[in-house]
Design a protein around this motif. Structure first.
Motif, mmCIF file in Angstrom:
data_model
loop_
_atom_site.group_PDB
_atom_site.id
_atom_site.type_symbol
_atom_site.label_atom_id
_atom_site.label_comp_id
_atom_site.label_asym_id
_atom_site.label_seq_id
_atom_site.Cartn_x
_atom_site.Cartn_y
_atom_site.Cartn_z
ATOM 1 N N UNK C 144 30.211 -24.541 -46.437
ATOM 2 C CA UNK C 144 30.437 -25.420 -45.312
ATOM 3 C C UNK C 144 32.074 -25.070 -45.204
ATOM 4 N N UNK C 145 32.694 -26.044 -44.247
ATOM 5 C CA UNK C 145 34.097 -26.092 -44.003
ATOM 6 C C UNK C 145 34.924 -26.462 -45.256
ATOM 7 N N UNK C 146 33.926 -27.502 -46.239
ATOM 8 C CA UNK C 146 34.783 -28.236 -47.277
ATOM 9 C C UNK C 146 34.656 -27.218 -48.552
ATOM 10 N N UNK C 147 33.804 -26.444 -48.653
ATOM 11 C CA UNK C 147 33.593 -25.637 -49.920
ATOM 12 C C UNK C 147 33.503 -23.970 -49.469
ATOM 13 N N UNK C 148 34.276 -23.492 -48.580
ATOM 14 C CA UNK C 148 34.461 -22.336 -48.264
ATOM 15 C C UNK C 148 34.942 -21.445 -49.483
ATOM 16 N N UNK C 149 35.785 -21.937 -50.267
ATOM 17 C CA UNK C 149 36.405 -21.230 -51.419
ATOM 18 C C UNK C 149 35.418 -20.963 -52.366
ATOM 19 N N UNK C 150 34.464 -21.749 -52.755
ATOM 20 C CA UNK C 150 33.146 -21.622 -53.452
ATOM 21 C C UNK C 150 32.373 -20.560 -53.032
ATOM 22 N N UNK C 176 36.479 -14.209 -42.271
ATOM 23 C CA UNK C 176 36.489 -13.702 -43.742
ATOM 24 C C UNK C 176 37.911 -14.120 -44.579
ATOM 25 N N UNK C 177 37.691 -14.921 -45.501
ATOM 26 C CA UNK C 177 38.937 -15.582 -46.275
ATOM 27 C C UNK C 177 39.923 -14.329 -46.753
ATOM 28 N N UNK C 178 41.037 -14.633 -46.761
ATOM 29 C CA UNK C 178 42.227 -13.830 -47.179
ATOM 30 C C UNK C 178 42.146 -13.168 -48.482
ATOM 31 N N UNK C 179 41.357 -13.850 -49.683
ATOM 32 C CA UNK C 179 41.148 -13.268 -50.829
ATOM 33 C C UNK C 179 40.551 -11.978 -50.801
ATOM 34 N N UNK C 180 39.261 -12.155 -50.010
ATOM 35 C CA UNK C 180 38.296 -11.022 -49.894
ATOM 36 C C UNK C 180 38.811 -10.079 -49.360
ATOM 37 N N UNK C 181 39.816 -10.422 -48.095
ATOM 38 C CA UNK C 181 40.565 -9.216 -47.400
ATOM 39 C C UNK C 181 41.501 -8.701 -48.057
ATOM 40 N N UNK C 182 42.110 -9.137 -49.037
ATOM 41 C CA UNK C 182 42.924 -8.632 -50.090
ATOM 42 C C UNK C 182 42.344 -7.774 -51.023
ATOM 43 N N UNK C 183 41.094 -8.140 -51.371
ATOM 44 C CA UNK C 183 40.223 -7.188 -52.407
ATOM 45 C C UNK C 183 40.073 -5.965 -51.652
#
Lengths: 284, 284, 284, 284
Positions: C144-150, C176-183
């Protein structure tokens, strides 16, 4: 025998098609083309109809009046009858680019366009030799930021003098003024050198190059007060790749501009375009 | 409310459109689509009309009878009313190529095609796993040159058993026999892997490669007794160049075959195709 | 015999082509493909080269080291050698749309794509049956919005577990979240359902319909942190007209999305794409 | 600084690229374009290379001789060096159709074509006014079935007088004679108004109409003794439908003919076309 074209726009209602076709039968017309469209979202009805009138007892004037007094009123229609023998009178506005001008005049000379072109107007003298070459009167109407209004007045005077019913901007690099737009609503066609709504405004090929698109386009549209946001008549595209420079984009785009503008002129002059809601209905 | 589609074909005459639209008004139908075409050379009239019937007093059966007794007779029409809720029942014929089969079943599963697919028929067992994967009955009807007639009988029996109204050859590599063609006139759709009439027959990609064409194509058409000469429903093309091998042609062609066949199925199943003179009229 | 592909990017300098081709000759390679591009504006040189190595005395590892110590250093190159037998490992991200998923898995099953697909990841369970149908592991990673990082952590763990080298978003409706994009820099391919840069963001078909465009498109691009602004890999278009509803736009667009995404996957997996300056070089 | 283009064709062998690029380095050339192609079936190697020569010590004549004595001999090449400043001298052959002539002269006047056009030759007087309009010498070379040979002699004399290196048939409706073809092998470009090999010979639009195709095309090709069977340079297509009459086919076809012929002229004049095996290699 007389051929006429009828364009209709009104609120969608039951029985329109039957009423109109019965009317044509009543004046002994032979329907040679009928197409209609209903915009379901906004509940608007559109129709284009061509008919041959063989009985001289029914003149176009008479038919118009009869139509107006009966069906047009009943259904509260916007409508127009066109005599298929009468060509739109088209003014060409140009600046310095030659390719669209050569293309239009070449087609015109070859008898491909259903228009008359009594004059060319430009803010520069550069293209006068081409106008001369094709024997078309060329009017130089220069203006600056400071006397734009004066320039517009001169333009409008020329358009009136020649009974112009269609204005075509053949890569005319100036903003058309609101008074001129108001006088020629949905009768000024512009060619924009991008696939609108991508890259509106100046230097679209440069922007397309920078963005790295794989396809470029051109768009012909009616001019409204919002720059590059009028009803779109026709678009087309061509592929580009990394090997293409900005100069290549410009050169490839020329072929798009030529053909997309020519198609728009053809559609408009054959009364195949209707507009509403900033969009076009194209009856082909 | 019931939606129906009416297809009409007859000699061109005055007053057809008025007569038909008046008829629809008389049964309280609301016309939601009308398009017509006149072949001027051969003087043939074609019409497609969709209407919503809101008055339960007029059943489809009644309307059909009424139409038949009045307008259809007067104008000597070929005509058909279709209930828009009833999907064609489509049989797929395949051999060994997977790409069109996967594409059609993918679209079918995604709800994109207005058909039912009760069975797949093949002369080989190779594609049974795909049929199984999508849960569609697969019938293996093998035959040789010597017992082709027998094979055809088995095919026809299956088509009858499942009330099939449309046969689609999804790169089925066999010639369809005249008896089957006669039973399904203009109801068997084939996909040919060239831009017909260029490269009919076997191995068109090889021929296209040899000739050095810059564009290859695919063609969907109704099957007639003349191989690859039936009425064309849809065609599309893609660019090739000297860098492409025959294998590239085949691979690029697959995307054409997929989409051109899918479009033909869609057009046919929505009753948008009429045929005459070995050509099609496509009402879009 | 071993086939390898070499990609090079460096500042444009004299003698690069001669140096590289001499190097390949020195390791007894037979050049089967060479293409280069120079960006004149920014003075950058790009090259793609395929070669067959026939002398077992030169292993890929050896050649890499030798190249690194000599030419790569001299010209200050970014470079990569790929073994042509090793397929990218591709993860599919999906949500609820079926058409791209069916298309990719159909092509994959037909052997058309040079990838392995070890897993499908989704934030919804809806498409699990399709994954099952094709026998591919399906991982449900809801958030969800709240646990997207998880959610992202779980995604990354799966990508690592399966040694994924390419991520394809097959109409995956999440940012897609920045950490995934960076990887996965330039290794995440998205399909956007418009002709970018026209109509970025949500509901492009609705915007296109409202604007009254005559052509719609689809764009595959690498994902960057700026939404829908990454380097464009491939685009294609199809014509629409006033008769098409938004639903028609969506349906016609599906065929674009399918084929434009499939082409991007093919180009990337065959190591034909290089990126710089937010653009792509496509060696075909 | 001098810019030159090198075209090479020979049996495929190891080390060609390295040898050629080393040669260019040895004469202090800067390679600005290199592309190559190998026909694997027939084992033929093709290369196009552009280079800037900055050292006046190496003249084009010297370089040619050096190339001839070393690499060209070693690899048994067919080859040509072109000075990029020298435009082909192009003769236009026309009969009565105006559209291709207007298009070419419009592009020529706009500076789009890398050619000189010193003369126009026709078997009719009809298009003389257009030649006059653009200030290009027009030669009327009439002939009948009975004195075709004489006509050909007059044509050849004109081509020699003007040092013509490229002949373009802009809808010239006559068969070119073998002697002229022999003199200008792969240097006579024709535009055929169909998608070859479909509909060769006379009246292709009529044949296309009769067959009911959904797409029509145009093809530019080099003229060989086999009518409409020479190496294809460029093709393009446009959609047609049942609503289009033969006249519409002809009118839509004109836009194809114009652009397909213009592209072929452009490709040829920029030395981007090589021929072998009745096919073309197009280096773009």
């Amino acid at each position: 025998m007389q051929k006429i074209t009828l364009l209709i726009q009104c609120k969608d209602q039951k029985g329109i098609i039957a009423a109109v076709t019965n009317f044509i039968v009543s004046v002994e017309g032979n329907i040679t083309y009928i197409d209609q469209h209903v915009d379901r979202e906004q509940s608007v009805f559109f129709m284009r109809l061509e008919t041959e009138l063989n009985n001289p007892a029914f003149s176009l004037e008479q038919i118009k009046n009869q139509f107006k007094d009966t069906i047009a009123g009943t259904f509260n229609m916007q409508w127009d009858f066109y005599n298929n023998d009468i060509k739109p009178k088209m003014a060409l506005f140009v600046s310095k680019y030659t390719h669209c001008l050569y293309d239009i005049l070449g087609r015109y000379s070859a008898g491909e366009l259903f228009v008359e072109i009594p004059l060319i107007i430009s803010n520069h003298m550069d293209l006068k030799p081409i106008a001369d070459q094709f024997g078309i009167p060329f009017y130089h109407v220069p203006f600056t930021k400071d006397n734009k209004e004066e320039g517009e007045k001169a333009q409008i005077a020329l358009l009136k003098k020649y009974d112009i019913t269609l204005v075509v901007l053949a890569r005319y690099m100036q903003i058309i003024t609101p008074s001129l737009i108001a006088l020629y609503k949905n009768k000024i066609i512009n060619i924009h050198h991008s696939f609108l709504p991508a890259f509106p405004g100046a230097k679209p090929y440069h922007s397309a190059f920078k963005r790295g698109v794989k396809i470029i386009g051109a768009t012909s549209h009616y001019v409204t007060e919002e720059l590059d946001e009028g009803p779109i008549i026709e678009q087309d595209i061509t592929r580009v790749s990394h090997i293409n420079s900005i100069e290549d984009f410009i050169m490839k785009g020329r072929d798009l501009e030529r053909v997309v503008l020519a198609r728009a002129i053809k559609l408009h002059s054959e009364r195949r375009v209707m507009t509403y809601s900033n969009k076009t209905i194209i009856f082909t």
